[in-house]
Design an enzyme around this catalytic site. Structure first.
Site, short mmCIF file in Angstrom:
data_model
loop_
_atom_site.label_atom_id
_atom_site.label_comp_id
_atom_site.label_asym_id
_atom_site.label_seq_id
_atom_site.Cartn_x
_atom_site.Cartn_y
_atom_site.Cartn_z
N THR A 1 4.49 -83.42 -48.06
CA THR A 1 5.54 -83.44 -47.17
C THR A 1 4.73 -83.23 -45.31
OG1 THR A 1 5.33 -80.62 -47.12
CG2 THR A 1 6.90 -81.15 -48.79
N GLU B 1 4.31 -87.92 -51.59
CA GLU B 1 3.08 -87.14 -50.90
C GLU B 1 2.40 -86.55 -50.20
OE1 GLU B 1 1.13 -90.28 -52.59
OE2 GLU B 1 3.62 -91.67 -53.27
N ALA C 1 5.03 -76.92 -59.49
CA ALA C 1 4.38 -76.76 -58.70
C ALA C 1 3.88 -78.52 -57.82
CB ALA C 1 3.18 -76.77 -59.60
N GLY C 2 4.68 -78.43 -56.53
CA GLY C 2 4.25 -79.36 -56.03
C GLY C 2 4.02 -79.63 -54.77
N GLY D 1 27.78 -97.45 -35.03
CA GLY D 1 29.12 -96.24 -33.87
C GLY D 1 29.80 -95.90 -35.96
N ILE E 1 8.86 -87.75 -61.15
CA ILE E 1 7.74 -89.23 -60.89
C ILE E 1 8.50 -90.57 -60.97
CG2 ILE E 1 6.45 -90.25 -63.34
CD1 ILE E 1 5.47 -86.72 -62.24
N THR E 2 8.32 -90.89 -59.94
CA THR E 2 8.31 -92.53 -59.58
C THR E 2 8.31 -93.13 -60.92
OG1 THR E 2 7.82 -92.04 -57.52
CG2 THR E 2 7.83 -94.14 -58.33
C1 LIG Z 1 11.94 -89.34 -54.74
C2 LIG Z 1 10.48 -88.90 -55.34
C3 LIG Z 1 9.70 -89.57 -55.50
C4 LIG Z 1 8.30 -88.41 -55.87
N1 LIG Z 1 7.13 -89.35 -56.92
C5 LIG Z 1 6.22 -88.81 -57.53
C6 LIG Z 1 5.31 -89.51 -58.13
O1 LIG Z 1 5.22 -90.47 -58.50
N2 LIG Z 1 4.42 -88.59 -58.39
C7 LIG Z 1 4.46 -87.45 -58.46
O2 LIG Z 1 3.54 -86.50 -59.07
N3 LIG Z 1 5.08 -86.05 -57.58
C8 LIG Z 1 5.86 -87.05 -57.06
N4 LIG Z 1 6.69 -86.68 -56.29
C9 LIG Z 1 6.91 -85.04 -55.79
C10 LIG Z 1 6.29 -85.33 -53.96
O3 LIG Z 1 5.50 -85.23 -53.99
C11 LIG Z 1 7.04 -83.42 -54.01
O4 LIG Z 1 8.14 -83.49 -53.94
C12 LIG Z 1 6.68 -83.13 -52.40
O5 LIG Z 1 5.08 -83.02 -52.82
C13 LIG Z 1 6.94 -81.58 -52.69
O6 LIG Z 1 6.71 -80.51 -53.63
P1 LIG Z 1 8.26 -79.54 -53.85
O7 LIG Z 1 8.83 -80.94 -53.78
O8 LIG Z 1 8.13 -79.22 -54.85
O9 LIG Z 1 7.93 -78.79 -52.62
P2 LIG Z 1 8.17 -77.65 -52.54
O10 LIG Z 1 6.67 -77.51 -52.15
O11 LIG Z 1 8.98 -76.66 -53.04
O12 LIG Z 1 8.05 -76.83 -50.88
C14 LIG Z 1 9.07 -76.53 -50.60
C15 LIG Z 1 9.75 -76.28 -48.47
O13 LIG Z 1 8.32 -75.42 -48.35
C16 LIG Z 1 7.19 -75.99 -47.60
N5 LIG Z 1 6.16 -75.77 -47.93
C17 LIG Z 1 5.12 -75.31 -49.13
N6 LIG Z 1 3.53 -74.94 -49.10
C18 LIG Z 1 3.33 -74.71 -47.47
C19 LIG Z 1 2.73 -74.91 -46.16
N7 LIG Z 1 1.58 -74.06 -46.56
N8 LIG Z 1 3.23 -74.71 -45.40
C20 LIG Z 1 4.48 -75.27 -45.01
N9 LIG Z 1 5.54 -75.16 -45.21
C21 LIG Z 1 5.05 -75.52 -46.80
C22 LIG Z 1 7.45 -77.28 -47.40
O14 LIG Z 1 7.25 -78.53 -46.88
C23 LIG Z 1 8.95 -77.89 -48.07
O15 LIG Z 1 9.48 -78.25 -46.77
C24 LIG Z 1 8.10 -86.83 -55.98
C25 LIG Z 1 9.64 -86.82 -54.65
C26 LIG Z 1 10.40 -87.45 -54.19
C27 LIG Z 1 11.66 -86.80 -53.79
#
Ligand SMILES: Cc1cc2nc3c(=O)[nH]c(=O)nc-3n(C[C@H](O)[C@H](O)[C@H](O)COP(=O)(O)OP(=O)(O)OC[C@H]3O[C@@H](n4cnc5c(N)ncnc54)[C@H](O)[C@@H]3O)c2cc1C
Length: 398
Positions: free
Chosen positions: A380, A378, A143-144, A354, A170-171
């Site tokens: 994508t 925060e 769940a992202g 370069g 989680i940062t």
């Molecule tokens: C370094 C780092 C620090 C972070 N820190 C925190 C934190 O402190 N706390 C926290 O809770 N989270 C944190 N995150 C999580 C971050 O918020 C998620 O990675 C982000 O929201 C995307 O979720 P996902 O990685 O599961 O990608 P997914 O949701 O699986 O997405 C994969 C791809 O599908 C695309 N996609 C998904 N749904 C749709 C849609 N409806 N329409 C079009 N495209 C879509 C996305 O844009 C992406 O390109 C962090 C991530 C990173 C990498």
């Protein structure tokens, strides 16, 4: 007559904001930027020592308390002033910005907005002094972007709650003293009424730090899983109202998006400065490369894109500050534009270097790796476009 009286617009910073910019610029150049490469490259133990020192130094400067109430040690500054200071911190060291932002912002802001006096008194003075570190636990392995599909549960047991689930990415996960965890207490009620936010101390029984991630960039800001196995917290750990946790998280992310836009801007400005400097030292075919239009036009475009990013950020800050109903979409616009600009600018700036841009001796290599996160964290870029398009359709479709 003053120009602003004639036009109704005023792009001028206040005297205080000018002095914030100057102070932070000087301080961050002298105290934070100098360690940015070491923070990126050193092993975990050394880099966490540097990160914590940076956090304490910025606390002493007052940065950590800028968004918090005076009663808890803050200075209650407006969002634009926070963004001005934040740009300088991010320009100097993006990893430091991210970890401070997760602690004072993603953890501290919802505490400020929804916490009880007792909860604020317990955590905020330590957070503001840099003695306590907070984190924000929304994302899960499954769940992202679709955060509402989280699986973490909270079940009431007497005066306690039992939490089960795994949070990921989680940062500050490995170094945080406390994590704000979102969990379903009533799945049937759905995200808007069935998720609750809990302040979970690292000493809580059943709380542990899971896998740490080795990342492309932001290597100085630690990221890990948080594992909750029959993790028990008391009723006092509930932030605000039961069932309001998802809404609270979404409101927090509006601030978080301005933060992510600001870190992207700081990275972009750093890239532009490195590119301008290098192009004014490097010669090819008997001339400085800044004499070639292909190079100087890249610098011109960088300037325009950083300036638009900054204006969008200030506009989003102003909208949030004044309770403008457009504030959420403006935060998305700022985050989307600033992050995609930073990625583009970092790529151009590396190109200006370069082959030297591709090796670790020059900071541009780190900046290029750091820039990409802005398009992911925060929410994508795709999710920002979904939100912005929804807003456009609601206004202009008929
Ligand atoms: C370094 C780092 C620090 C972070 N820190 C925190 C934190 O402190 N706390 C926290 O809770 N989270 C944190 N995150 C999580 C971050 O918020 C998620 O990675 C982000 O929201 C995307 O979720 P996902 O990685 O599961 O990608 P997914 O949701 O699986 O997405 C994969 C791809 O599908 C695309 N996609 C998904 N749904 C749709 C849609 N409806 N329409 C079009 N495209 C879509 C996305 O844009 C992406 O390109 C962090 C991530 C990173 C990498």
């Amino acid at each position: 007559m003053k120009v602003q009286e004639m036009t109704g617009m005023n792009y001028e910073l206040t005297e205080e904001q000018v002095s914030i910019r100057e102070n932070f610029k000087k301080f961050c150049d002298n105290e934070i930027k100098v360690n940015a490469d070491a923070l990126d490259r050193e092993d975990q133990q050394v880099s966490m020592k540097i990160l914590k020192e940076n956090i304490r130094k910025l606390a002493d400067l007052g940065y950590l308390g800028m968004g918090h109430e005076e009663a808890y040690g803050g200075t209650d500054q407006d969002l634009t002033s926070q963004a001005i200071a934040g740009e300088e911190v991010a320009r100097a060291c993006a990893s430091t910005f991210l970890s401070v932002g997760a602690s004072c912002g993603l953890f501290g802001v919802p505490l400020r907005m929804f916490g009880s006096d007792a909860q604020k008194a317990k955590y905020l003075p330590g957070i503001i002094k840099g003695e306590l570190i907070g984190s924000f636990g929304l994302t899960e392995p499954e769940a992202g972007s679709d955060a509402a599909s989280m699986r973490t549960t909270a079940v009431k047991k007497g005066d306690s709650w039992i939490l089960n689930g795994t949070k990921t990415f989680i940062t500050n996960g490995p170094i945080a003293d406390v994590c704000l965890v979102m969990a379903y207490n009533d799945k049937e009620a759905g995200p808007a009424a069935g998720v609750t936010a809990f302040l979970v101390d690292k000493e809580s029984p059943g709380f542990s730090v899971g896998k740490s991630f080795d990342k492309l960039g932001f290597k100085g800001s630690p990221t890990s899983e948080i594992v909750l196995e029959d993790c028990e917290v008391s009723d006092d750990a509930v932030l605000g109202e039961i069932g309001r946790g998802f809404i609270q998280a979404m409101q927090t992310l509006e601030f978080g998006r301005i933060g992510m836009a600001t870190v992207s801007l700081g990275i972009a400005v750093a890239c532009m400065q490195e590119a301008a400097k290098y192009a004014s030292e490097r010669k090819a075919f008997g001339r400085l490369i800044n004499r070639y239009q292909e190079i100087s036009f890249k610098l011109a475009d960088m300037m325009i894109m950083t300036d638009i990013s900054r204006l969008l950020i200030y506009r989003a800050c102003w909208a949030k500050e004044t309770g403008d109903p457009e504030s959420a979409v403006l935060a998305s616009c700022a985050k989307l534009f600033a992050s995609e600009s930073a990625t583009q600018i970092s790529s151009w700036a590396l190109q200006v270097h370069g082959g030297y841009g591709y090796i670790k001796e020059f900071p541009i290599e780190r900046l290029y790796r750091d820039a990409k996160l802005g398009e992911i964290g925060e929410g994508t870029s795709e999710i920002q476009r979904v939100l912005i398009a929804k807003d456009v359709l609601s206004k202009y479709a008929d």
